[in-house]
Design a protein around this motif. Sequence first.
Motif, PDB file in Angstrom:
ATOM      1  N   GLY A  77      -9.567  -9.479  22.572  1.00 24.62           N
ATOM      2  CA  GLY A  77      -9.100  -8.771  21.387  1.00 24.62           C
ATOM      3  C   GLY A  77     -10.054  -9.033  20.251  1.00 24.62           C
ATOM      4  O   GLY A  77     -10.804 -10.011  20.285  1.00 24.62           O
ATOM      5  N   PRO A  78     -10.025  -8.185  19.234  1.00 30.50           N
ATOM      6  CA  PRO A  78     -10.963  -8.346  18.124  1.00 30.50           C
ATOM      7  C   PRO A  78     -10.702  -9.628  17.344  1.00 30.50           C
ATOM      8  O   PRO A  78      -9.649 -10.244  17.480  1.00 30.50           O
ATOM      9  CB  PRO A  78     -10.700  -7.113  17.251  1.00 30.50           C
ATOM     10  CG  PRO A  78      -9.401  -6.571  17.691  1.00 30.50           C
ATOM     11  CD  PRO A  78      -9.149  -7.029  19.080  1.00 30.50           C
ATOM     12  N   SER A  94      -7.217 -11.258  15.958  1.00 32.99           N
ATOM     13  CA  SER A  94      -6.070 -10.710  16.691  1.00 32.99           C
ATOM     14  C   SER A  94      -5.113 -11.791  17.202  1.00 32.99           C
ATOM     15  O   SER A  94      -4.059 -11.482  17.732  1.00 32.99           O
ATOM     16  CB  SER A  94      -6.559  -9.834  17.853  1.00 32.99           C
ATOM     17  OG  SER A  94      -7.357 -10.572  18.743  1.00 32.99           O
ATOM     18  N   HIS A 121     -14.356 -12.344  23.130  1.00 33.58           N
ATOM     19  CA  HIS A 121     -14.525 -10.919  22.938  1.00 33.58           C
ATOM     20  C   HIS A 121     -15.818 -10.423  23.586  1.00 33.58           C
ATOM     21  O   HIS A 121     -16.359  -9.389  23.235  1.00 33.58           O
ATOM     22  CB  HIS A 121     -14.358 -10.478  21.478  1.00 33.58           C
ATOM     23  CG  HIS A 121     -15.248 -11.173  20.503  1.00 33.58           C
ATOM     24  ND1 HIS A 121     -14.765 -12.079  19.601  1.00 33.58           N
ATOM     25  CD2 HIS A 121     -16.569 -11.093  20.299  1.00 33.58           C
ATOM     26  CE1 HIS A 121     -15.766 -12.529  18.871  1.00 33.58           C
ATOM     27  NE2 HIS A 121     -16.882 -11.942  19.276  1.00 33.58           N
ATOM     28  N   VAL A 128      -4.687  -8.269  26.594  1.00 31.28           N
ATOM     29  CA  VAL A 128      -5.325  -7.751  25.383  1.00 31.28           C
ATOM     30  C   VAL A 128      -4.401  -7.930  24.178  1.00 31.28           C
ATOM     31  O   VAL A 128      -3.245  -7.485  24.201  1.00 31.28           O
ATOM     32  CB  VAL A 128      -5.678  -6.251  25.535  1.00 31.28           C
ATOM     33  CG1 VAL A 128      -6.397  -5.746  24.277  1.00 31.28           C
ATOM     34  CG2 VAL A 128      -6.540  -6.009  26.770  1.00 31.28           C
ATOM     35  N   GLU A 138      -3.986  -6.946  20.224  1.00 32.76           N
ATOM     36  CA  GLU A 138      -4.452  -6.005  19.208  1.00 32.76           C
ATOM     37  C   GLU A 138      -3.423  -5.976  18.102  1.00 32.76           C
ATOM     38  O   GLU A 138      -2.215  -5.907  18.394  1.00 32.76           O
ATOM     39  CB  GLU A 138      -4.574  -4.611  19.840  1.00 32.76           C
ATOM     40  CG  GLU A 138      -5.890  -3.935  19.522  1.00 32.76           C
ATOM     41  CD  GLU A 138      -6.013  -2.618  20.279  1.00 32.76           C
ATOM     42  OE1 GLU A 138      -6.792  -2.571  21.233  1.00 32.76           O
ATOM     43  OE2 GLU A 138      -5.293  -1.663  19.919  1.00 32.76           O
ATOM     44  N   ASN A 139      -3.892  -6.031  16.864  1.00 39.04           N
ATOM     45  CA  ASN A 139      -2.972  -6.123  15.732  1.00 39.04           C
ATOM     46  C   ASN A 139      -1.953  -7.238  15.941  1.00 39.04           C
ATOM     47  O   ASN A 139      -0.767  -7.087  15.621  1.00 39.04           O
ATOM     48  CB  ASN A 139      -2.253  -4.793  15.492  1.00 39.04           C
ATOM     49  CG  ASN A 139      -3.230  -3.690  15.169  1.00 39.04           C
ATOM     50  OD1 ASN A 139      -4.220  -3.922  14.463  1.00 39.04           O
ATOM     51  ND2 ASN A 139      -2.996  -2.508  15.704  1.00 39.04           N
ATOM     52  N   TYR A 199     -11.998  -4.580  29.742  1.00 38.76           N
ATOM     53  CA  TYR A 199     -11.737  -4.816  28.324  1.00 38.76           C
ATOM     54  C   TYR A 199     -11.837  -3.477  27.594  1.00 38.76           C
ATOM     55  O   TYR A 199     -12.793  -3.205  26.924  1.00 38.76           O
ATOM     56  CB  TYR A 199     -12.765  -5.822  27.847  1.00 38.76           C
ATOM     57  CG  TYR A 199     -12.708  -6.251  26.419  1.00 38.76           C
ATOM     58  CD1 TYR A 199     -11.631  -5.965  25.608  1.00 38.76           C
ATOM     59  CD2 TYR A 199     -13.752  -6.985  25.889  1.00 38.76           C
ATOM     60  CE1 TYR A 199     -11.600  -6.393  24.305  1.00 38.76           C
ATOM     61  CE2 TYR A 199     -13.737  -7.431  24.589  1.00 38.76           C
ATOM     62  CZ  TYR A 199     -12.650  -7.125  23.808  1.00 38.76           C
ATOM     63  OH  TYR A 199     -12.647  -7.570  22.523  1.00 38.76           O
ATOM     64  N   ASN A 250     -10.599  -0.510  24.929  1.00 35.95           N
ATOM     65  CA  ASN A 250      -9.816  -0.300  23.718  1.00 35.95           C
ATOM     66  C   ASN A 250      -9.815  -1.426  22.697  1.00 35.95           C
ATOM     67  O   ASN A 250      -9.246  -1.273  21.646  1.00 35.95           O
ATOM     68  CB  ASN A 250      -8.344  -0.090  24.095  1.00 35.95           C
ATOM     69  CG  ASN A 250      -7.950   1.341  23.834  1.00 35.95           C
ATOM     70  OD1 ASN A 250      -8.703   2.025  23.164  1.00 35.95           O
ATOM     71  ND2 ASN A 250      -6.830   1.763  24.343  1.00 35.95           N
ATOM     72  N   ALA A 251     -10.368  -2.567  23.058  1.00 38.22           N
ATOM     73  CA  ALA A 251     -10.242  -3.694  22.140  1.00 38.22           C
ATOM     74  C   ALA A 251     -11.619  -4.224  21.781  1.00 38.22           C
ATOM     75  O   ALA A 251     -12.203  -4.962  22.545  1.00 38.22           O
ATOM     76  CB  ALA A 251      -9.412  -4.795  22.789  1.00 38.22           C
ATOM     77  N   HIS A 252     -12.140  -3.822  20.650  1.00 41.48           N
ATOM     78  CA  HIS A 252     -13.447  -4.320  20.259  1.00 41.48           C
ATOM     79  C   HIS A 252     -13.543  -4.307  18.755  1.00 41.48           C
ATOM     80  O   HIS A 252     -12.617  -3.857  18.092  1.00 41.48           O
ATOM     81  CB  HIS A 252     -14.563  -3.478  20.895  1.00 41.48           C
ATOM     82  CG  HIS A 252     -14.184  -2.040  21.066  1.00 41.48           C
ATOM     83  ND1 HIS A 252     -14.101  -1.164  20.035  1.00 41.48           N
ATOM     84  CD2 HIS A 252     -13.784  -1.369  22.174  1.00 41.48           C
ATOM     85  CE1 HIS A 252     -13.706   0.017  20.502  1.00 41.48           C
ATOM     86  NE2 HIS A 252     -13.503  -0.081  21.785  1.00 41.48           N
TER      87      HIS A 252
END
Length: 229
Positions: free
Chosen positions: A36-37, A40, A196, A210, A212-213, A225, A227-229
């Motif tokens: 995840g970014p 996150s 990441h 993953v 995210e938010n 991986y 959608n999550a960058h």
Amino acid sequence: MIEIYHLYKQYGQNELYALKDINLIIDRGEFVFVVGPSGSGKSTLLKLLLREILPTKGNIKIFGRDITRLKNREIPFLRRNIGMVFQDFRLLNDRNVFENVAFSLRVIGTPPREIRKRVPLTLELVGLKDKAYKLPHELSGGEQQRVCVARAIVNRPAVLMADEPTGNLDPVTAKEIMTLIQDINIRGTTVIVATHAKDLVDQFQKRVVVLENNQLVSDQERGVYFNAH
Ligand code: ADP
């Protein structure tokens, strides 16, 4: 082995949630990437598992025990069963490789004879047999990270956790370190790697969780991986 139920973490009353309603079960022997970014909640999750911090709400069971209810004197026993590898190595710079690895055994009172046996075996396992008497600054980044892995597993913990273990390494060395961590998993240790490093995660084809938010948005066996960058 690790069960997480409705886990929330908020660092302060006016802060946003660092983790929101996380549910996750990790079985003995699994290899799990947590991706995840930045921001996150990956590090927060690992810190909660090590009982470095307490959740705002929710439960974490490790080896069948709710670690949010551990007494302070019980925490060292949890940590003995979880080896930790950090992005920035955190080695003792004035001690050689042998001593850095031996240190984790000395602090828990392992007899010297056992230390003299176990440290060389672990150094051999991570490919550093010939570097036992080098100081950290005499090693490459990849070798320093191997020392960290040796330090984390010398006590034979049930779980090995790594927080961005390849963050300071070039791609070739990063792959070598991830391969080493994979070998340790194959020998029976449960592994959780927060990262990441998209390319590496895609190459290793493990379970991918993953974030995210600050929520868990995907959990896939042999994932990539996306959608999550
Ligand atoms: P990641 O490891 O994915 O980069 P972190 O777990 O470090 O994410 O951070 C998740 C969120 O929690 C971020 O918004 C971060 O700013 C916040 N956070 C992390 N540590 C603290 C702290 N000690 N105090 C306040 N906020 C924190």
